[in-house]
Design an enzyme around this catalytic site. Structure first.
Site, PDB file in Angstrom:
ATOM      1  N   CYS A  93      43.013  47.634  45.260  1.00 33.87           N
ATOM      2  CA  CYS A  93      41.632  47.106  44.990  1.00 33.87           C
ATOM      3  C   CYS A  93      41.457  45.921  44.378  1.00 33.87           C
ATOM      4  O   CYS A  93      42.054  45.780  43.035  1.00 33.87           O
ATOM      5  CB  CYS A  93      40.957  48.339  44.481  1.00 33.87           C
ATOM      6  SG  CYS A  93      40.810  49.654  45.314  1.00 33.87           S
ATOM      7  N   GLU A 109      42.097  39.162  55.068  1.00 35.85           N
ATOM      8  CA  GLU A 109      43.136  40.390  54.638  1.00 35.85           C
ATOM      9  C   GLU A 109      42.532  41.648  55.250  1.00 35.85           C
ATOM     10  O   GLU A 109      41.311  41.937  54.890  1.00 35.85           O
ATOM     11  CB  GLU A 109      43.640  40.100  53.146  1.00 35.85           C
ATOM     12  CG  GLU A 109      44.230  38.790  53.065  1.00 35.85           C
ATOM     13  CD  GLU A 109      44.722  38.911  51.637  1.00 35.85           C
ATOM     14  OE1 GLU A 109      45.750  38.245  51.336  1.00 35.85           O
ATOM     15  OE2 GLU A 109      44.188  39.234  50.854  1.00 35.85           O
TER      16      GLU A 109
HETATM   17  N1  SAH Z   1      32.055  43.874  47.546  1.00 35.48           N
HETATM   18  C1  SAH Z   1      32.305  45.412  47.807  1.00 35.48           C
HETATM   19  C2  SAH Z   1      33.496  45.698  48.893  1.00 35.48           C
HETATM   20  C3  SAH Z   1      34.746  45.552  48.050  1.00 35.48           C
HETATM   21  S1  SAH Z   1      35.439  46.734  47.569  1.00 35.48           S
HETATM   22  C4  SAH Z   1      32.407  46.050  46.629  1.00 35.48           C
HETATM   23  O1  SAH Z   1      32.321  45.522  45.704  1.00 35.48           O
HETATM   24  O2  SAH Z   1      32.126  47.219  46.480  1.00 35.48           O
HETATM   25  C5  SAH Z   1      36.775  46.539  46.537  1.00 35.48           C
HETATM   26  C6  SAH Z   1      36.721  47.608  45.443  1.00 35.48           C
HETATM   27  O3  SAH Z   1      37.722  46.990  44.413  1.00 35.48           O
HETATM   28  C7  SAH Z   1      35.543  47.201  44.676  1.00 35.48           C
HETATM   29  O4  SAH Z   1      35.048  48.602  44.263  1.00 35.48           O
HETATM   30  C8  SAH Z   1      35.659  46.409  43.604  1.00 35.48           C
HETATM   31  O5  SAH Z   1      34.980  46.551  42.494  1.00 35.48           O
HETATM   32  C9  SAH Z   1      37.120  47.101  43.098  1.00 35.48           C
HETATM   33  N2  SAH Z   1      37.943  46.259  42.584  1.00 35.48           N
HETATM   34  C10 SAH Z   1      37.877  44.867  42.372  1.00 35.48           C
HETATM   35  N3  SAH Z   1      38.605  44.407  41.483  1.00 35.48           N
HETATM   36  C11 SAH Z   1      39.551  45.250  41.059  1.00 35.48           C
HETATM   37  C12 SAH Z   1      40.513  45.519  40.089  1.00 35.48           C
HETATM   38  N4  SAH Z   1      41.010  44.445  39.573  1.00 35.48           N
HETATM   39  N5  SAH Z   1      41.082  46.566  39.810  1.00 35.48           N
HETATM   40  C13 SAH Z   1      40.578  47.850  40.373  1.00 35.48           C
HETATM   41  N6  SAH Z   1      39.378  47.731  41.174  1.00 35.48           N
HETATM   42  C14 SAH Z   1      38.895  46.438  41.650  1.00 35.48           C
END
Ligand code: SAH
Length: 380
Positions: free
Chosen positions: A371, A112
């Site tokens: 996110c 995606e």
């Molecule tokens: N693996 C990397 C890249 C993914 S970025 C990382 O973890 O940074 C995706 C972002 O969305 C990350 O900061 C992650 O922690 C955040 N994220 C994941 N699930 C989420 C949620 N339910 N609500 C808000 N942010 C979330």
């Protein structure tokens, strides 16, 4: 006399990959380049640049479109490496202009990609921002408790060209220049370090060199906190921006939220970020999804402030993200976002303790493009 199959001295290994997206511009350790491919065909090096330009600037759909390459070279290339553009298997349009793409690659694996245009971009003069959120892996191995991506499994690492292709597809679909790229889609970029960096170099290189021409300072990598990757990024020549998904500066809480990060302790993460700042003079940012009753207590926020301040002399910028609902909530622990009033109060507390902070507006949540909402789809 040595034969072709044992001759690796000219940089073109005998077993070059059979997918054109596995190649990149020269200069990434462990990744074969378009120059290696042309070398193998005993072609002059300027042909590598022509090939890259057809791929990333001139948007050829097949080898036969690459009319300044001799016909026999095109035939040989087709025999050596599959060239298949990503197919848009699905696209969803959000009310706020965000689009979420499901892209299918040559082997049927999908990932995606999310496009986030600045509001009003349709009527602007073309200078409006268009940010592309790219995936570095199809799925994710980390399985953070609040994120939909990890819970739906891992398919494979994406190739350098598959990472750059996500940006090209969005630019073509919007008919608009892409201004910013964030590696914040599916997957963990630092668990696919070489391919991600090679992909970002394609995205960053000037059009004349066969790249997409997006400035390094407009490209951000987000890591869940893989320390070896932070160390490597600090030594890269490009000035890419670094973001770290922190979510808690208390080890026990973080272990519970991000169980895939055992072996990457907070103290070492903090030291790596300090070293990163020393080396690059670029301040990292920290992402922090506020989860009610989990990481929003006074003690948690005090630990966050302390962590952020100690990351660099100027501190790290904190991005507070309201926790987004997960698309497949059934399997999820009962995690709820911190309410808006509390989030605003937390931002104030952080500011008064000298931490620079912003609250990230959630985009595309009506199409599960925000996110943490990018679930792995097993189509194809
Ligand atoms: N693996 C990397 C890249 C993914 S970025 C990382 O973890 O940074 C995706 C972002 O969305 C990350 O900061 C992650 O922690 C955040 N994220 C994941 N699930 C989420 C949620 N339910 N609500 C808000 N942010 C979330």
């Amino acid at each position: 006399m040595h034969t072709e199959s044992t001759d690796t001295t000219n940089g073109a290994a005998a077993d070059l990959p059979a997918d054109l997206f596995a190649y990149a511009l020269a200069g990434t350790e462990g990744i074969p380049s378009y120059a290696d491919l042309m070398d193998k065909l005993r072609q002059p090096s300027y042909r590598a640049q022509q090939l890259a330009q057809w791929l990333w600037v001139r948007a050829a759909a097949r080898y036969d479109d690459m009319t300044n390459l001799p016909a026999d070279v095109r035939t040989q290339l087709a025999q050596m490496a599959v060239f298949q553009r990503a197919v848009i298997a699905d696209v969803q349009h959000s009310r706020d202009g965000t689009r979420k793409y499901l892209l299918r690659f040559a082997d049927g694996i999908c990932a995606e990609t999310v496009a986030l245009p600045q509001r009003g971009y349709e009527t602007s003069d073309g200078s409006a921002r268009l940010t592309v959120c790219v995936s570095a892996q199809a799925g994710c191995t980390l399985a953070c408790s609040f994120c939909a991506t990890g819970r739906s499994g891992f398919s494979r690492n994406l190739l350098p060209g598959e990472i750059a292709e996500q940006v090209r597809v969005v630019a073509a679909d919007y008919g608009h220049r892409v201004s910013n790229v964030v590696v914040m889609g599916q997957g963990e970029p630092f668990l696919n370090y070489d391919a991600t960096l090679a992909g970002l170099r394609i995205i960053n290189a000037a059009n004349a060199a066969g790249g997409l021409g997006i400035g390094a300072r407009h490209i951000t990598l987000s890591t869940a906190g893989i320390i070896s990757g932070i160390k490597r990024l600090a030594a890269e020549p490009q000035q890419f921006t670094l973001a770290v998904s922190l979510h808690s500066a208390v080890q026990a809480t973080r272990d519970r939220l991000m169980p895939g990060l055992q072996g990457q302790p907070l103290a070492e993460l903090n030291a790596a970020l300090q070293a990163y700042y020393q080396q690059t003079k670029r301040r990292p940012s920290l992402e922090y999804a506020l989860i009610a009753g989990v990481n929003d207590s006074t003690a948690e926020i005090a630990a966050l402030a302390q962590f952020a301040r100690s990351c660099s002399s100027g501190g790290a910028h904190v991005n507070l993200i309201p926790l987004n609902a997960s698309a497949t909530d059934d399997a999820l622990l009962d995690l709820q976002p911190t309410n808006a009033a509390t989030a605003a109060r937390i931002a104030e507390t952080l500011r008064s303790s000298k931490v620079e902070v912003s609250i990230r507006a959630s985009r595309g949540s009506d199409i599960a493009a925000a996110c943490g909402q990018l679930a792995q789809q097993h189509t194809g």
